[in-house]
Design an enzyme around this catalytic site. Structure first.
Site, PDB file in Angstrom:
ATOM      1  N   ASP A 101       0.826  -1.064  -0.213  1.00  0.00           N
ATOM      2  CA  ASP A 101       0.031   0.012   0.257  1.00  0.00           C
ATOM      3  C   ASP A 101       0.516   1.622   0.490  1.00  0.00           C
ATOM      4  O   ASP A 101       1.715   1.307   0.802  1.00  0.00           O
ATOM      5  CB  ASP A 101      -1.049  -0.014   1.005  1.00  0.00           C
ATOM      6  CG  ASP A 101      -2.558  -0.015   0.521  1.00  0.00           C
ATOM      7  OD1 ASP A 101      -2.951   1.003   0.356  1.00  0.00           O
ATOM      8  OD2 ASP A 101      -2.780  -1.187   1.243  1.00  0.00           O
ATOM      9  N   ASP A 207      -3.115   4.529  -2.124  1.00  0.00           N
ATOM     10  CA  ASP A 207      -4.407   5.029  -1.729  1.00  0.00           C
ATOM     11  C   ASP A 207      -5.277   6.452  -1.761  1.00  0.00           C
ATOM     12  O   ASP A 207      -3.474   6.996  -2.431  1.00  0.00           O
ATOM     13  CB  ASP A 207      -3.537   5.131   0.059  1.00  0.00           C
ATOM     14  CG  ASP A 207      -5.758   4.877   1.084  1.00  0.00           C
ATOM     15  OD1 ASP A 207      -6.349   4.317   0.819  1.00  0.00           O
ATOM     16  OD2 ASP A 207      -4.977   6.031   1.617  1.00  0.00           O
ATOM     17  N   GLU A 263      -6.772   3.712  -6.085  1.00  0.00           N
ATOM     18  CA  GLU A 263      -8.172   3.861  -5.910  1.00  0.00           C
ATOM     19  C   GLU A 263      -8.792   5.306  -6.244  1.00  0.00           C
ATOM     20  O   GLU A 263      -8.503   5.823  -5.875  1.00  0.00           O
ATOM     21  CB  GLU A 263      -7.974   3.769  -3.780  1.00  0.00           C
ATOM     22  CG  GLU A 263      -9.030   3.787  -3.617  1.00  0.00           C
ATOM     23  CD  GLU A 263      -9.305   4.056  -1.728  1.00  0.00           C
ATOM     24  OE1 GLU A 263      -9.990   3.473  -0.538  1.00  0.00           O
ATOM     25  OE2 GLU A 263      -8.325   4.579  -1.425  1.00  0.00           O
ATOM     26  N   HIS A 339     -10.381  -4.532   1.682  1.00  0.00           N
ATOM     27  CA  HIS A 339     -10.307  -4.292   3.385  1.00  0.00           C
ATOM     28  C   HIS A 339     -11.783  -2.943   3.872  1.00  0.00           C
ATOM     29  O   HIS A 339     -11.330  -2.798   4.403  1.00  0.00           O
ATOM     30  CB  HIS A 339      -9.466  -3.557   4.009  1.00  0.00           C
ATOM     31  CG  HIS A 339      -8.722  -2.477   3.152  1.00  0.00           C
ATOM     32  ND1 HIS A 339      -8.580  -2.154   2.417  1.00  0.00           N
ATOM     33  CD2 HIS A 339      -8.203  -0.863   3.628  1.00  0.00           C
ATOM     34  CE1 HIS A 339      -7.610  -1.204   1.191  1.00  0.00           C
ATOM     35  NE2 HIS A 339      -8.107  -0.700   2.314  1.00  0.00           N
ATOM     36  N   ASP A 340     -12.120  -2.274   2.909  1.00  0.00           N
ATOM     37  CA  ASP A 340     -12.804  -1.686   3.303  1.00  0.00           C
ATOM     38  C   ASP A 340     -14.526  -1.621   2.927  1.00  0.00           C
ATOM     39  O   ASP A 340     -15.587  -1.158   2.997  1.00  0.00           O
ATOM     40  CB  ASP A 340     -13.068  -0.180   2.302  1.00  0.00           C
ATOM     41  CG  ASP A 340     -11.837   0.728   3.097  1.00  0.00           C
ATOM     42  OD1 ASP A 340     -11.183   0.486   4.296  1.00  0.00           O
ATOM     43  OD2 ASP A 340     -11.056   1.446   1.960  1.00  0.00           O
TER      44      ASP A 340
END
Length: 569
Positions: A101, A207, A263, A339-340
Site C-alpha cells: 500500500d 491509496d 483507489e 479491507h474497506d
C-alpha cells in the site's frame, strides 16, 4: 496486442492481505509478517501470483495503519524491515510478485514531518502540510470551508499552538500532505516509494490516488441541511494538477517496471477514469472504480437498509468497469471485496447456511470470467461472511463504524429505533467484517492465534475454515482454485475479452457474454434463492458447458445461486 507485449500485471491474480488479521505467529493476538510467510504456499496453491500487503508501516493505528508515522519502518507488532525483506524474497522464490500500500495523501500526526510542520509558522516544513487561517462569522471562529470528512465532522482541525487550521480529509490524526510543494513530493518519492522499490517490491496499490490536488477548496454545495459539514468528494478529488503529479510519480515507477493500481473514488465519468489508466498517458496501470461496491449504499454509506439494490443496478455497475477497456488502451480491475468492504456473500448473495456455499461459488464464477486484473481479499476464497447481528457495538473497532453510530446517537438523542437501524446497516456494510481474523481451523480463536485475537474471530468455523476446505473437493476454496485455473486456461477470453450484458433488466438472472476474436463464452448466474428457468435462447448458437457451480446441472433450469459458463460453438 500480442501475448508477448502484455504486461505481467494484466494477467495477474492478486491476493490482498490485511496483516493484523491474517495469521499470528508469536501468540500476541495480532497477525504479523512471519504469519504471512508461513502461509505463502497456501496462497500460491489458490492460483495467486501477486500478493498485496495492506499498510505494515510504523503507525499509531488510529486508522489501522493508514496513518503512517514512518514510511521506512515496520509497525513493531508486525515485525521488522528485515522481516519485510524476507517476505519479499520468499514471494519471489515462489514466483509471486509483491505489492505494498502506498499511502501518501496524508501521514500520521506523529510523523516527524508533521511534528516539525506544526512546531511554528516559520518552520521549513510548515508548507509540507495544508494550513489555513480561521474564518470568522459574527465573531465566531469557523474552519476555512464546510467540507465533510470521510469519517464525519469537519476536515479542518484547529491547532492551538500556531493558531491555524490544518486539513485532514480523514481522521484529525491524518493530516493531508501538501503536494503543491515540490520538496514534499520528492521526500515522498524517496521515503515511501524508492526505499521499498530498492528492496524488491514490485509495485503499489495507491491509496486515495485522486486526492493529491485539492483544487480551490471552496465550500461544497449543501446536500445535508441538518449538518454544518457537507459532502465534498467532487471538490477534493480529481483536482487540476492530478495528472501532472501522477506523471511525475510514474517516472520513478517506470524505472522499476513497477505495477500501480489506484483507489479512485468519486469519479463517475468514464473519460476521466480512462485518462488515469490510458497506457499512453503513463500515469497509473489501473484503478479501483467503486461502481460495483457502492451498489446498495446510501447517500452517506450507512444511510440505507440491507439489500437495498436491484440486479439491473449491479449489472450496470459491472458494465461501467468492464467498458473501460473497450476499444482503447486502458486497463481495469475485477473485485468485490477488500479491507474497506463487507463480505460479498452477505451483501450480494445469501449468507443463510443453506445458500452460503452456493453463493460463494456463484460469485467466484461470475468474477473469474470478467476482464481485467483480478483481486481477491483474504477469506473471500473460503466464503467468509459478515459477523452476526447479535454482536454488540463493542465488536466494531473501525473508526468509520463507531463515528457513524455516535453521529446517529447525537442526532437522534439516542433514539432506540434510529440506533437499531444504524446497527442493522453496520452489520451489512461495515468495514469491520473484512477485518476479523481469518478462519484457519475449527479450533479456539479460529486457528488464527494461540492468544485472544485483537478482534473477535467468527464462531462459524465448523462451517467455514481453511484446513477443512483444503481437503474438501466440494468446498468454496476448491471451486475458487478450479475457476482461477480456468481463468488462466482461457486467458484471452476471460481476462482480455469484450464484455456484454444480455437482458440488463432481468431482476433475477445475470447473463453476460465474453468475446475474444472468434471465441465466445456465456456466463449465467442465478442471483435468487429459488430455481429459475433458463433456456439460453437469447444468446443463440450451440452451447458447450464449461463449468457449473453445481454437480449435475439440469437442462433448462438453474438451481438457487447457481452459476454456469458455456463456450459457444
Amino acid at each position: 496486442m500480442t501475448v508477448a507485449a502484455r504486461k505481467w500485471w494484466k494477467d495477474g491474480i492478486v491476493y490482498q492481505i490485511y496483516p493484523a488479521s491474517f495469521k499470528d505467529s508469536n501468540g500476541d493476538g495480532i497477525g504479523d509478517l512471519n504469519g504471512i510467510i508461513s502461509e505463502l504456499d497456501y496462497i500460491r496453491s489458490i492460483g495467486v501470483n501477486i500478493v498485496w500487503i495492506c499498510p505494515m508501516y510504523d503507525s499509531p493505528q488510529v486508522d489501522m495503519g493508514y496513518d503512517i508515522s514512518d514510511y521506512e519502518n515496520v509497525y513493531p507488532p508486525y515485525g521488522t524491515v528485515q522481516d519485510m525483506e524476507r517476505l519479499i524474497a520468499e514471494c519471489h522464490a515462489r514466483d509471486m510478485k509483491i505489492i505494498l500500500d502506498l499511502v501518501v495523501n496524508h501521514t500520521s500526526d506523529q510523523h516527524k514531518w508533521f511534528q516539525e510542520s506544526r512546531s511554528s509558522k516559520t518552520n521549513p516544513k510548515r508548507d509540507w502540510y495544508i494550513w489555513r487561517p480561521a474564518r470568522y462569522v459574527d465573531g465566531v471562529r469557523k474552519p476555512p470551508n464546510n467540507w465533510l470528512g470521510n469519517f464525519m465532522g469537519s476536515v479542518w482541525q484547529w491547532d492551538e499552538h500556531t493558531q491555524e487550521y490544518y486539513l485532514h480529509l480523514f481522521c484529525p490524526e491524518q493530516p493531508d500532505l501538501n503536494w503543491e510543494n515540490e520538496e514534499t513530493r520528492k521526500a515522498i518519492y524517496k521515503g515511501a516509494m524508492e526505499f521499498w522499490l530498492d528492496r524488491g517490491v514490485d509495485g503499489f496499490r495507491v491509496d486515495t490516488v485522486n486526492m493529491y490536488s485539492k483544487g480551490d477548496m471552496v465550500d461544497a454545495p449543501i446536500t445535508d441541511p441538518e449538518s454544518e459539514w457537507q459532502f465534498a468528494g467532487l471538490q477534493y478529488c480529481n483536482g487540476p494538477r492530478m495528472h501532472e503529479f501522477l506523471s511525475e510519480m510514474n517516472q520513478i515507477l517506470d524505472r522499476y517496471d513497477a505495477m500501480t493500481v489506484g483507489e479512485c473514488p468519486h469519479t463517475p465519468e468514464l473519460s476521466r477514469v480512462l485518462k488515469y489508466v490510458s497506457a499512453k498517458e503513463k500515469q497509473l496501470n489501473m484503478v479501483f472504480q467503486f461502481d460495483v461496491v457502492d451498489v446498495g449504499q446510501g447517500p452517506y454509506k450507512f444511510q440505507t437498509t440491507p439489500k437495498n439494490w436491484t440486479l439491473p443496478q449491479f449489472k450496470s455497475a459491472i458494465q461501467n468497469t468492464q467498458d473501460l477497456i473497450r476499444g482503447n488502451d486502458g486497463w481495469t480491475t475485477v473485485f468485490l471485496e477488500n479491507h474497506d468492504q463487507a463480505r460479498s456473500i452477505t451483501r450480494f448473495a445469501s449468507d443463510a447456511p443453506e445458500h452460503r456455499i452456493a453463493s460463494g461459488k456463484m460469485l467466484s464464477l461470475m468474477l473469474s470470467a470478467l476482464s481485467g486484473t483480478m483481486f481477491i481479499y483474504q477469506g473471500q476464497e473460503l466464503g467468509m461472511v459478515n459477523f452476526p447481528v447479535e454482536w454488540d457495538m463493542s465488536e466494531y473497532k473501525d473508526v468509520d463504524s463507531t463515528n457513524y453510530y455516535k453521529m446517529v446517537a447525537d442526532r437522534t438523542n439516542n433514539s432506540p429505533t434510529a440506533l437499531a437501524a444504524a446497527r442493522t446497516s453496520l452489520q451489512h456494510l461495515a468495514r469491520d467484517h473484512a477485518r476479523v481474523p481469518i478462519s484457519w481451523s475449527d479450533t479456539p480463536n479460529a486457528g488464527f492465534s494461540t492468544a485472544k485475537p485483537w478482534m473477535r474471530a467468527l464462531e462459524d468455523t465448523a462451517a467455514c475454515n481453511a484446513k477443512q476446505q483444503q481437503s474438501d473437493k466440494t468446498s468454496v476454496l476448491a471451486f475458487w482454485k478450479r475457476m482461477l485455473a480456468l481463468r488462466k486456461q482461457y486467458n484471452d477470453l476471460f481476462v482480455h475479452g469484450e464484455f456484454d450484458v444480455v437482458d440488463l433488466e432481468d431482476k433475477d438472472v445475470f447473463v453476460y457474454t465474453k468475446t475474444w476474436r472468434e471465441r465466445k463464452a456465456v456466463v449465467v448466474c442465478n442471483f435468487t434463492a429459488e430455481a429459475r428457468e433458463w433456456e439460453g435462447k437469447e444468446v443463440g448458437g450451440k452451447k458447450e458447458l464449461l463449468v457449473s457451480t453445481v454437480e449435475g446441472p439440469r437442462e433448462g433450469k438453474l438451481e438457487a445461486f447457481e452459476g454456469r459458463i458455456y463456450l459457444l460453438a
